[in-house]
Design a protein around this motif. Structure first.
Motif, mmCIF file in Angstrom:
data_model
loop_
_atom_site.group_PDB
_atom_site.id
_atom_site.type_symbol
_atom_site.label_atom_id
_atom_site.label_comp_id
_atom_site.label_asym_id
_atom_site.label_seq_id
_atom_site.Cartn_x
_atom_site.Cartn_y
_atom_site.Cartn_z
ATOM 1 N N ASP A 135 0.855 -1.184 0.000
ATOM 2 C CA ASP A 135 0.000 0.000 0.000
ATOM 3 C C ASP A 135 0.893 1.236 0.000
ATOM 4 O O ASP A 135 1.668 1.461 0.933
ATOM 5 N N GLY A 136 0.801 2.042 -1.056
ATOM 6 C CA GLY A 136 1.689 3.186 -1.191
ATOM 7 C C GLY A 136 1.480 4.260 -0.148
ATOM 8 O O GLY A 136 2.401 5.047 0.116
ATOM 9 N N HIS A 137 0.297 4.336 0.447
ATOM 10 C CA HIS A 137 0.025 5.350 1.461
ATOM 11 C C HIS A 137 0.430 4.876 2.850
ATOM 12 O O HIS A 137 1.052 5.609 3.615
ATOM 13 N N ARG A 138 0.107 3.635 3.177
ATOM 14 C CA ARG A 138 0.315 3.150 4.542
ATOM 15 C C ARG A 138 1.584 2.326 4.706
ATOM 16 O O ARG A 138 2.068 2.149 5.830
ATOM 17 N N TRP B 283 7.545 -1.488 -8.567
ATOM 18 C CA TRP B 283 6.784 -1.181 -9.767
ATOM 19 C C TRP B 283 5.498 -0.469 -9.356
ATOM 20 O O TRP B 283 4.748 -0.975 -8.533
ATOM 21 N N PRO B 284 5.204 0.696 -9.922
ATOM 22 C CA PRO B 284 3.974 1.396 -9.554
ATOM 23 C C PRO B 284 2.737 0.734 -10.165
ATOM 24 O O PRO B 284 2.768 0.269 -11.306
ATOM 25 N N MET B 285 1.668 0.680 -9.400
ATOM 26 C CA MET B 285 0.371 0.218 -9.883
ATOM 27 C C MET B 285 -0.650 1.302 -9.589
ATOM 28 O O MET B 285 -0.741 1.783 -8.458
ATOM 29 N N TRP B 286 -1.397 1.706 -10.600
ATOM 30 C CA TRP B 286 -2.411 2.727 -10.401
ATOM 31 C C TRP B 286 -3.748 2.216 -10.917
ATOM 32 O O TRP B 286 -3.815 1.265 -11.709
ATOM 33 N N PHE B 287 -4.815 2.827 -10.425
ATOM 34 C CA PHE B 287 -6.167 2.383 -10.753
ATOM 35 C C PHE B 287 -6.896 3.422 -11.597
ATOM 36 O O PHE B 287 -6.730 4.632 -11.388
ATOM 37 N N GLU B 288 -7.688 2.941 -12.510
ATOM 38 C CA GLU B 288 -8.589 3.793 -13.269
ATOM 39 C C GLU B 288 -10.016 3.296 -13.052
ATOM 40 O O GLU B 288 -10.280 2.100 -13.227
ATOM 41 N N ALA C 271 -17.900 1.190 1.130
ATOM 42 C CA ALA C 271 -16.649 0.462 0.885
ATOM 43 C C ALA C 271 -16.319 -0.406 2.092
ATOM 44 O O ALA C 271 -16.105 0.105 3.192
ATOM 45 N N GLY C 272 -16.271 -1.702 1.874
ATOM 46 C CA GLY C 272 -15.802 -2.640 2.885
ATOM 47 C C GLY C 272 -14.547 -3.309 2.370
ATOM 48 O O GLY C 272 -14.540 -4.496 2.041
ATOM 49 N N ILE C 273 -13.477 -2.523 2.269
ATOM 50 C CA ILE C 273 -12.201 -2.985 1.723
ATOM 51 C C ILE C 273 -11.094 -2.618 2.703
ATOM 52 O O ILE C 273 -11.353 -2.028 3.749
ATOM 53 N N GLY C 274 -9.858 -2.956 2.354
ATOM 54 C CA GLY C 274 -8.757 -2.710 3.273
ATOM 55 C C GLY C 274 -8.571 -1.246 3.615
ATOM 56 O O GLY C 274 -8.280 -0.899 4.754
ATOM 57 N N ASP C 275 -8.742 -0.358 2.625
ATOM 58 C CA ASP C 275 -8.586 1.078 2.849
ATOM 59 C C ASP C 275 -9.761 1.796 2.174
ATOM 60 O O ASP C 275 -9.658 2.245 1.028
ATOM 61 N N PRO C 276 -10.904 1.903 2.867
ATOM 62 C CA PRO C 276 -12.090 2.513 2.251
ATOM 63 C C PRO C 276 -11.859 3.927 1.743
ATOM 64 O O PRO C 276 -12.480 4.347 0.766
ATOM 65 N N GLU C 277 -10.950 4.667 2.380
ATOM 66 C CA GLU C 277 -10.742 6.057 1.998
ATOM 67 C C GLU C 277 -10.253 6.170 0.551
ATOM 68 O O GLU C 277 -10.506 7.182 -0.114
ATOM 69 N N ARG C 278 -9.567 5.165 0.047
ATOM 70 C CA ARG C 278 -9.134 5.200 -1.349
ATOM 71 C C ARG C 278 -10.342 5.309 -2.281
ATOM 72 O O ARG C 278 -10.327 6.062 -3.255
ATOM 73 N N PHE C 279 -11.378 4.529 -1.996
ATOM 74 C CA PHE C 279 -12.573 4.552 -2.832
ATOM 75 C C PHE C 279 -13.276 5.897 -2.721
ATOM 76 O O PHE C 279 -13.682 6.487 -3.732
ATOM 77 N N PHE C 280 -13.396 6.398 -1.500
ATOM 78 C CA PHE C 280 -14.062 7.683 -1.311
ATOM 79 C C PHE C 280 -13.299 8.804 -2.029
ATOM 80 O O PHE C 280 -13.901 9.671 -2.674
ATOM 81 N N ALA C 281 -11.979 8.781 -1.928
ATOM 82 C CA ALA C 281 -11.165 9.810 -2.581
ATOM 83 C C ALA C 281 -11.309 9.735 -4.100
ATOM 84 O O ALA C 281 -11.335 10.771 -4.784
ATOM 85 N N MET C 282 -11.411 8.515 -4.632
ATOM 86 C CA MET C 282 -11.577 8.361 -6.073
ATOM 87 C C MET C 282 -12.882 9.006 -6.537
ATOM 88 O O MET C 282 -12.925 9.701 -7.552
ATOM 89 N N LEU C 283 -13.960 8.797 -5.775
ATOM 90 C CA LEU C 283 -15.245 9.399 -6.147
ATOM 91 C C LEU C 283 -15.194 10.919 -6.011
ATOM 92 O O LEU C 283 -15.740 11.642 -6.860
ATOM 93 N N ARG C 284 -14.534 11.406 -4.963
ATOM 94 C CA ARG C 284 -14.411 12.868 -4.811
ATOM 95 C C ARG C 284 -13.650 13.464 -5.991
ATOM 96 O O ARG C 284 -13.948 14.576 -6.446
ATOM 97 N N SER C 285 -12.656 12.729 -6.485
ATOM 98 C CA SER C 285 -11.873 13.246 -7.611
ATOM 99 C C SER C 285 -12.709 13.363 -8.881
ATOM 100 O O SER C 285 -12.323 14.061 -9.822
ATOM 101 N N GLN C 286 -13.869 12.683 -8.895
ATOM 102 C CA GLN C 286 -14.777 12.778 -10.027
ATOM 103 C C GLN C 286 -15.828 13.869 -9.822
ATOM 104 O O GLN C 286 -16.788 13.956 -10.587
#
Length: 338
Positions: A168-171, A214-219, A246-261
Motif C-alpha cells: 500500500d503506497g500510502h500506509r 513497480w507502480p500500480m495505479w487504478f482507473e 466500501a468494505g475494503i482494506g482502505d475505504p478512503e481510497r474509494f471515497f477519494a476516487m469518487l471525490r476526484s470525479q
C-alpha cells in the motif's frame, strides 16, 4: 480503539502500541519465524505441482490491492495465450473447510467475495480451498497451465515460482511491528526476497515508487446499475451528493476516487469482507449509492435502482508485464523439461 473499516489506530498512527500487544507480537514473531525457517531449511516439505505457480500477496494484514492486481495478471496471462487458474482460501466464506469451484454467480457467502469477483471479471477457473496445494492440483486437473494464488505469501507448503508483493503506497508497513502490535504478518525484509514488488499508488498522477518497486495505479470504470440497465459514466454523478459504500482494506481510497470525479461523498466505511444486511444500508435518504465491485457482489439482493457498482482496473508499466511474462516462460520451460 479501531473504527469500522479501519485498523487499530496504533498500526498506522503515532499512538504507541499497548504493552500486551507488544508482548504478543514477540511471541507471534518467534512462532512464525520458526515455521518459516523450517520450510527454508527443508525440514518441512514444500509441495510442488507440475505447472508454474505465481503468488500475489502482501506482508500486512488487510487489503493492499492484491485482488485488482490478480485480476489484471489473469487477464494479461489470458491475452498472452496462457490458461490461468486462481487458487484462494476464500476468506470469510461460511464453510471454509469445504473446497469449492467458484463462478460469477456463486453465492459470496459460500465462495468468498474476492474469488467471486475474480471469476466474474476474468472467466478463469477459480478454486477456493484452505489447502492451496489441493486447490492448485485441482486447477491443473482442469487444464490450467499456470496457477495464480490470490494471497498466500505465508502459505509456504505450496512451492512457488514467482512471488509478487503488493504494498500500500500510502500506509506501507505502518508502525513496522508484527501482529497484533502492528499490521505485519512477517518482517519487512521478507519482501526483499520476492521476485516483484508492486507499489499501489492508487492515482496515475502520483507514481512515487521507490527503487525496485513497480507502480500500480487504478482507473475507475463506469457505474453499473446493480438491478440491471445501461452503465453510467462517473461524470454523470459529478456535482451530486452520493452515498459511498466500501468494505475494503482502505475505504478512503474509494471515497477519494469518487471525490476526484466531482462528487460530494457521504462515506460509509465497513470492515474488509463485511457481510451486509438491510440495516447496514439504511441511510435515511434517497441519494444514489455507489459501492465497490467487491461489496456489490454481496449486496445484489439488497439493491434497488439507486445502487451502482463501480469497478476499477489496475494498470502497471508495460515493462513490468514484459519482465513477468519472460520470467514465467523461463519457469514453464524448467517445469516441462525432462
Amino acid at each position: 480503539m479501531s473504527r469500522p473499516g479501519h485498523a487499530p489506530r496504533y498500526w498506522y498512527g503515532d499512538a504507541p502500541a499497548p504493552l500486551f500487544a507488544r508482548g504478543l507480537s514477540g511471541l507471534y514473531g518467534a512462532l512464525t519465524g520458526v515455521r518459516r525457517d523450517l520450510y527454508l531449511r527443508g525440514l518441512l516439505r514444500r509441495q510442488r505441482i507440475d505447472r508454474p505457480v505465481v503468488v500475489v500477496g502482501n506482508l500486512v494484514a488487510g487489503g493492499s490491492g492484491k485482488t485488482p492486481l490478480t485480476i489484471a495478471l489473469v487477464q494479461r496471462l489470458q491475452a498472452a495465450g496462457w490458461t490461468p487458474g486462481v487458487a484462494s482460501r476464500g476468506y470469510g466464506r461460511a464453510d471454509p473447510k469445504t473446497p469449492r469451484w467458484v463462478e460469477a454467480g456463486t453465492d459470496p457467502g459460500l465462495g468468498g467475495d474476492e474469488p467471486v469477483l475474480v471469476a466474474a471479471r476474468t472467466g478463469a477457473r477459480v478454486r477456493v480451498d484452505g489447502d492451496r496445494v489441493a486447490a492448485a492440483r485441482a486447477l491443473v486437473a482442469e487444464g490450467c497451465d499456470v496457477v495464480v494464488c490470490d494471497d498466500g505469501l505465508q502459505h509456504y507448503r505450496l512451492a512457488r515460482d514467482l512471488e509478487i508483493e503488493v504494498i500500500d503506497g500510502h500506509r506501507r508497513y505502518g508502525n513496522g511491528r508484527l501482529l497484533p502490535a502492528g499490521p505485519l504478518r512477517e518482517p519487512p525484509g521478507r519482501g526483499e526476497g520476492c521476485d516483484f514488488r508492486v507499489l499501489n499508488v492508487g492515482d496515475a498522477t502520483d507514481l512515487a515508487a521507490g527503487f525496485g518497486e513497480w507502480p500500480m495505479w487504478f482507473e475507475p470504470g463506469a457505474a453499473r446499475p446493480m438491478t440491471g440497465g445501461r452503465p453510467k459514466p462517473l461524470a454523470a454523478f459529478s456535482g451530486q451528493r452520493v452515498h459511498a459504500v466500501a468494505g475494503i482494506g482502505d475505504p478512503e481510497r474509494f471515497f477519494a476516487m469518487l471525490r476526484s470525479q466531482g462528487m460530494a461523498v457521504v462515506p460509509h466505511a465497513f470492515p474488509d469482507h463485511h457481510r451486509y444486511d438491510v440495516e447496514d444500508l439504511r441511510f435515511g435518504s434517497d441519494l444514489p449509492v455507489l459501492m465497490t465491485e467487491k461489496d456489490a457482489v454481496k449486496c445484489a439482493a439488497l439493491a434497488n435502482d439507486r445502487y451502482f457498482s463501480v469497478g476499477i482496473d489496475a494498470h502497471l508499466p508495460e515493462a513490468f508485464w514484459v519482465a513477468l511474462l519472460d520470467r514465467l516462460s523461463t519457469h514453464a520451460r524448467r517445469v516441462v523439461a525432462p
